[in-house]
Design a protein around this motif. Structure first.
Motif, short mmCIF file in Angstrom:
data_model
loop_
_atom_site.label_atom_id
_atom_site.label_comp_id
_atom_site.label_asym_id
_atom_site.label_seq_id
_atom_site.Cartn_x
_atom_site.Cartn_y
_atom_site.Cartn_z
N MET A 34 41.40 38.00 38.03
CA MET A 34 41.85 39.21 38.71
C MET A 34 43.02 38.92 39.66
SD MET A 34 39.35 41.81 40.81
CE MET A 34 38.12 41.70 39.52
N ASP A 35 44.10 39.64 39.46
CA ASP A 35 45.28 39.57 40.33
C ASP A 35 45.12 40.68 41.36
OD1 ASP A 35 47.89 39.95 41.44
OD2 ASP A 35 48.81 39.20 39.60
N VAL A 36 45.07 40.33 42.64
CA VAL A 36 44.86 41.34 43.68
C VAL A 36 46.15 41.68 44.42
CG1 VAL A 36 42.40 40.84 43.95
CG2 VAL A 36 44.06 39.63 45.39
N ARG A 37 47.29 41.35 43.80
CA ARG A 37 48.57 41.72 44.39
C ARG A 37 48.87 43.19 44.08
NH1 ARG A 37 52.67 37.88 41.75
NH2 ARG A 37 51.43 38.49 39.95
N GLU A 38 50.04 43.61 44.44
CA GLU A 38 50.47 44.98 44.18
C GLU A 38 51.07 45.08 42.77
OE1 GLU A 38 49.88 47.61 46.21
OE2 GLU A 38 48.77 46.14 47.40
N ALA A 39 51.16 46.29 42.25
CA ALA A 39 51.62 46.52 40.87
C ALA A 39 53.01 45.95 40.62
CB ALA A 39 51.59 48.01 40.54
N ASP A 40 53.92 46.07 41.57
CA ASP A 40 55.27 45.55 41.36
C ASP A 40 55.29 44.02 41.28
OD1 ASP A 40 54.67 45.55 44.14
OD2 ASP A 40 56.79 45.49 44.68
N GLU A 41 54.42 43.37 42.03
CA GLU A 41 54.32 41.92 41.97
C GLU A 41 53.76 41.49 40.61
OE1 GLU A 41 53.10 40.17 46.20
OE2 GLU A 41 51.89 41.92 45.67
N PHE A 42 52.74 42.20 40.16
CA PHE A 42 52.12 41.92 38.86
C PHE A 42 53.15 42.09 37.74
CE2 PHE A 42 49.60 43.14 35.11
CZ PHE A 42 48.62 42.16 35.09
N ALA A 43 53.92 43.16 37.81
CA ALA A 43 54.92 43.44 36.78
C ALA A 43 56.02 42.38 36.74
CB ALA A 43 55.53 44.82 36.99
N ALA A 44 56.29 41.75 37.88
CA ALA A 44 57.33 40.73 37.94
C ALA A 44 56.87 39.40 37.33
CB ALA A 44 57.77 40.52 39.38
N GLY A 45 55.58 39.24 37.16
CA GLY A 45 55.01 38.03 36.56
C GLY A 45 53.59 37.82 37.01
N HIS A 46 52.74 37.42 36.07
CA HIS A 46 51.33 37.19 36.41
C HIS A 46 50.74 36.12 35.50
CE1 HIS A 46 51.44 40.47 33.42
NE2 HIS A 46 50.38 39.88 32.90
#
Length: 126
Positions: A34-46
């Motif tokens: 689970m990535d608990v960052r924000e959507a824009d951070e996730f979209a930039a790379g996960h």
């Protein structure tokens, strides 16, 4: 008055943090990454296989998503540097989750180590 850093240190002391060396094995053994960052951070790379559950929505998503409701799920969390993930792990533990850990150093450490990162292609509007 406690600072955000005080709360993070308290959360890290109360939760399991896996080292970057052990992170890949922990992820393989996990039911959920689970990535608990924000959507824009996730979209930039996960991380490959991660699902996005921003920390600000964590309790609500866990309560309303049947696939995430099992308190015995093995969950590995991460954020940018590990602070939000530690706070999220502490929250999940207080909700009754039994197998929660976070990745020390978070996404930044993972990326700096040259480990696999998913970077979705953005459409080009030319």
């Amino acid at each position: 008055m406690k600072t955000a850093q005080d709360l993070v240190m308290q959360a890290k002391a109360a939760t399991q943090e896996v080292t970057l060396v052990d992170a890949e094995e922990a992820i393989r053994q996990a039911d959920v990454l689970m990535d608990v960052r924000e959507a824009d951070e996730f979209a930039a790379g996960h991380l490959p296989g991660a699902i996005l559950v921003p920390r600000g929505l964590l309790e609500f998503k866990l309560s309303s998503t049947p696939a995430l409701s099992g308190r015995d799920l093995k969950v590995v969390l991460y954020c940018k540097t590990s602070g939000r993930a530690a706070l999220a792990a502490q929250t999940m533990q207080s909700m009754g989750y039994l197998n929660v850990s976070s990745i020390a150093g978070g996404f930044d450490a993972w990326n700096a180590a040259g480990k696999a990162v998913v970077k979705p292609e953005q459409p080009a509007f030319e």
